[in-house]
Design a protein around this motif. Structure first.
Motif, PDB file in Angstrom:
ATOM      1  N   ALA A  91      95.076  53.413  47.072  1.00 46.12           N
ATOM      2  CA  ALA A  91      95.101  54.009  45.742  1.00 46.12           C
ATOM      3  C   ALA A  91      96.210  53.436  44.864  1.00 46.12           C
ATOM      4  N   VAL A  92      97.232  52.858  45.492  1.00 43.91           N
ATOM      5  CA  VAL A  92      98.354  52.331  44.710  1.00 43.91           C
ATOM      6  C   VAL A  92      98.167  50.864  44.332  1.00 43.91           C
ATOM      7  N   LEU A  93      97.063  50.265  44.765  1.00 44.18           N
ATOM      8  CA  LEU A  93      96.818  48.879  44.368  1.00 44.18           C
ATOM      9  C   LEU A  93      96.566  48.805  42.861  1.00 44.18           C
ATOM     10  N   PRO A  94      97.178  47.856  42.165  1.00 46.77           N
ATOM     11  CA  PRO A  94      96.887  47.669  40.739  1.00 46.77           C
ATOM     12  C   PRO A  94      95.396  47.439  40.534  1.00 46.77           C
ATOM     13  N   CYS A  95      94.881  47.854  39.394  1.00 46.85           N
ATOM     14  CA  CYS A  95      93.444  47.794  39.133  1.00 46.85           C
ATOM     15  C   CYS A  95      92.872  46.385  39.325  1.00 46.85           C
ATOM     16  N   VAL A  96      93.609  45.373  38.886  1.00 44.38           N
ATOM     17  CA  VAL A  96      93.116  43.989  39.005  1.00 44.38           C
ATOM     18  C   VAL A  96      92.981  43.604  40.478  1.00 44.38           C
ATOM     19  N   ASP A  97      93.994  43.927  41.282  1.00 42.71           N
ATOM     20  CA  ASP A  97      93.961  43.587  42.710  1.00 42.71           C
ATOM     21  C   ASP A  97      92.892  44.403  43.440  1.00 42.71           C
ATOM     22  N   TYR A  98      92.784  45.671  43.081  1.00 41.18           N
ATOM     23  CA  TYR A  98      91.779  46.538  43.703  1.00 41.18           C
ATOM     24  C   TYR A  98      90.370  46.022  43.411  1.00 41.18           C
ATOM     25  N   ALA A  99      90.124  45.661  42.160  1.00 44.23           N
ATOM     26  CA  ALA A  99      88.806  45.146  41.777  1.00 44.23           C
ATOM     27  C   ALA A  99      88.479  43.850  42.514  1.00 44.23           C
ATOM     28  N   ARG A 100      89.505  43.034  42.760  1.00 44.62           N
ATOM     29  CA  ARG A 100      89.298  41.777  43.466  1.00 44.62           C
ATOM     30  C   ARG A 100      88.927  42.006  44.926  1.00 44.62           C
ATOM     31  N   LEU A 101      89.558  43.015  45.547  1.00 40.89           N
ATOM     32  CA  LEU A 101      89.333  43.276  46.972  1.00 40.89           C
ATOM     33  C   LEU A 101      88.132  44.185  47.233  1.00 40.89           C
ATOM     34  N   LEU A 102      87.719  44.954  46.237  1.00 43.36           N
ATOM     35  CA  LEU A 102      86.673  45.958  46.439  1.00 43.36           C
ATOM     36  C   LEU A 102      85.400  45.403  47.093  1.00 43.36           C
ATOM     37  N   PRO A 103      84.898  44.242  46.691  1.00 42.19           N
ATOM     38  CA  PRO A 103      83.676  43.722  47.331  1.00 42.19           C
ATOM     39  C   PRO A 103      83.842  43.416  48.814  1.00 42.19           C
ATOM     40  N   ASP A 104      85.085  43.277  49.268  1.00 39.47           N
ATOM     41  CA  ASP A 104      85.328  42.925  50.668  1.00 39.47           C
ATOM     42  C   ASP A 104      85.444  44.147  51.580  1.00 39.47           C
ATOM     43  N   PHE A 105      85.505  45.340  50.984  1.00 39.97           N
ATOM     44  CA  PHE A 105      85.567  46.553  51.789  1.00 39.97           C
ATOM     45  C   PHE A 105      84.171  46.965  52.243  1.00 39.97           C
ATOM     46  N   GLN A 106      84.093  47.412  53.478  1.00 41.12           N
ATOM     47  CA  GLN A 106      82.824  47.867  54.033  1.00 41.12           C
ATOM     48  C   GLN A 106      83.003  49.270  54.604  1.00 41.12           C
ATOM     49  N   LEU A 107      82.151  50.197  54.173  1.00 36.64           N
ATOM     50  CA  LEU A 107      82.205  51.565  54.673  1.00 36.64           C
ATOM     51  C   LEU A 107      81.487  51.641  56.014  1.00 36.64           C
ATOM     52  N   VAL A 108      82.175  52.162  57.019  1.00 37.09           N
ATOM     53  CA  VAL A 108      81.585  52.285  58.352  1.00 37.09           C
ATOM     54  C   VAL A 108      81.710  53.720  58.839  1.00 37.09           C
ATOM     55  N   ARG A 109      80.735  54.144  59.613  1.00 37.12           N
ATOM     56  CA  ARG A 109      80.752  55.471  60.235  1.00 37.12           C
ATOM     57  C   ARG A 109      81.250  55.327  61.659  1.00 37.12           C
ATOM     58  N   LEU A 110      82.239  56.138  62.041  1.00 30.16           N
ATOM     59  CA  LEU A 110      82.856  56.020  63.357  1.00 30.16           C
ATOM     60  C   LEU A 110      82.662  57.310  64.147  1.00 30.16           C
ATOM     61  N   PRO A 111      81.828  57.284  65.185  1.00 27.96           N
ATOM     62  CA  PRO A 111      81.605  58.479  66.003  1.00 27.96           C
ATOM     63  C   PRO A 111      82.752  58.724  66.980  1.00 27.96           C
ATOM     64  N   VAL A 112      82.826  59.934  67.499  1.00 29.77           N
ATOM     65  CA  VAL A 112      83.849  60.267  68.489  1.00 29.77           C
ATOM     66  C   VAL A 112      83.722  59.346  69.703  1.00 29.77           C
ATOM     67  N   GLY A 113      84.860  58.823  70.144  1.00 27.60           N
ATOM     68  CA  GLY A 113      84.869  57.956  71.307  1.00 27.60           C
ATOM     69  C   GLY A 113      84.668  56.486  71.006  1.00 27.60           C
ATOM     70  N   GLU A 114      84.333  56.165  69.740  1.00 24.50           N
ATOM     71  CA  GLU A 114      84.139  54.768  69.356  1.00 24.50           C
ATOM     72  C   GLU A 114      85.433  53.980  69.557  1.00 24.50           C
ATOM     73  N   SER A 115      85.324  52.824  70.167  1.00 31.35           N
ATOM     74  CA  SER A 115      86.489  51.965  70.365  1.00 31.35           C
ATOM     75  C   SER A 115      86.661  51.069  69.142  1.00 31.35           C
ATOM     76  N   ILE A 116      87.784  51.206  68.460  1.00 31.17           N
ATOM     77  CA  ILE A 116      88.073  50.374  67.295  1.00 31.17           C
ATOM     78  C   ILE A 116      88.721  49.069  67.737  1.00 31.17           C
ATOM     79  N   TYR A 117      89.690  49.167  68.649  1.00 34.60           N
ATOM     80  CA  TYR A 117      90.341  47.988  69.209  1.00 34.60           C
ATOM     81  C   TYR A 117      90.480  48.149  70.715  1.00 34.60           C
ATOM     82  N   GLU A 118      90.341  47.041  71.430  1.00 34.31           N
ATOM     83  CA  GLU A 118      90.666  46.994  72.853  1.00 34.31           C
ATOM     84  C   GLU A 118      92.015  46.289  72.998  1.00 34.31           C
TER      85      GLU A 118
END
Length: 267
Positions: free
Chosen positions: A20-47
């Motif tokens: 939320a603290v990213l400046p609007c220009v930087d946020y707009a630049r990065l926004l297309p690279d963000f991906q929304l994912v659903r994470l269920p209980v027990g899901e391994s994010i990193y090994e």
């Protein structure tokens, strides 16, 4: 201190205060690279020792670092919810995960390539400063959990652990079993059952199969002791800093819009 209640439950990277603290220009630049994912209980994010290819910014899920020992035991050393980022060790230079990270409470998170966020961090500015503040809060949490593991009894450790989770949860009711909590605290399930009965006896919680409900938070905090108080204090400081930055960004945006409007009228 409830951390989740500070943020609106909307499906946007801005829900996470680090973004939320990213400046609007930087946020707009990065926004297309963000991906929304659903994470269920027990899901391994990193090994453990696996490359950290993507960083995760939770919106309403909770992830925990779960260290596993050679004897089969495991213990939780930190928890992160919508106040922070999962994969922070990648920022200062570690390419691989230092510990397994699993989802404790299901929900969503925005993920992005680690290389992109590292570049953003290296640019300095608000995001750089806030991420450092978050790192300090996370280290404080890890340190106090480690101290509690050595010197506190099961009731104190259970209270500390559950408070950390509740602070990042939208409700006062947790969906978990005694067996799951025992795994996270590296104790026997029977010990957790006895500890929860003691907490019920003083009116701190109400338990039923698969559910633990907060009844008296003050009792919990007193049982958790100075370790939880230190963690809560550091996260309050983090939130206050987040709030100041957010208000500053809003003020700058408003001033910019006013300036643009005046320039247009001047034409």
């Amino acid at each position: 201190m409830r951390l989740h209640e500070f943020y609106e439950p909307i499906a946007s990277p801005r829900q996470n205060p680090l973004l939320a603290v990213l400046p609007c220009v930087d946020y707009a630049r990065l926004l297309p690279d963000f991906q929304l994912v659903r994470l269920p209980v027990g899901e391994s994010i990193y090994e453990i020792n696996a490359p950290i290819a993507r960083l995760h910014f939770p919106t309403d899920c909770i992830a925990v670092s779960l260290h596993k020992l050679k004897n089969g035991a495991s213990v939780t050393t930190s928890a992160t919810g919508s106040e922070g980022m999962v994969g922070i060790s990648c920022i200062p230079g570690s390419q691989n995960a230092l510990a397994p990270v699993v989802v404790l409470s299901e929900g969503s998170a925005f993920q992005i390539k680690a290389a992109l966020l590292k570049k953003e961090f290296q640019c300095g500015g608000n995001f750089h400063r806030l991420l450092l503040r978050f790192t300090v809060a996370l280290l404080t949490q890890t340190e106090q959990i480690a101290v509690g593991n050595c010197h506190n009894n099961i009731e104190q450790r259970l209270s500390h652990f559950l408070l950390i989770i509740v602070d990042r949860h939208p409700h006062d009711e947790l969906y978990t079993t005694h067996e799951q909590v025992a795994i996270f605290l590296a104790v026997r399930r029977e010990g957790i059952s006895m500890a929860t009965k003691k907490l019920e006896a003083i009116g701190a919680v109400r338990c039923r199969r698969g559910h633990i409900t907060v009844c008296n938070r003050r009792e919990w905090e007193e049982l958790a002791g100075e370790g939880y108080a230190a963690v809560a204090k550091e996260y309050r400081r983090l939130h206050e800093y987040q709030k100041i930055l957010a208000e500053t960004i809003l003020y700058i945006a408003m001033r910019t819009n006013v300036h643009i409007s005046l320039c247009k009228k001047g034409k």
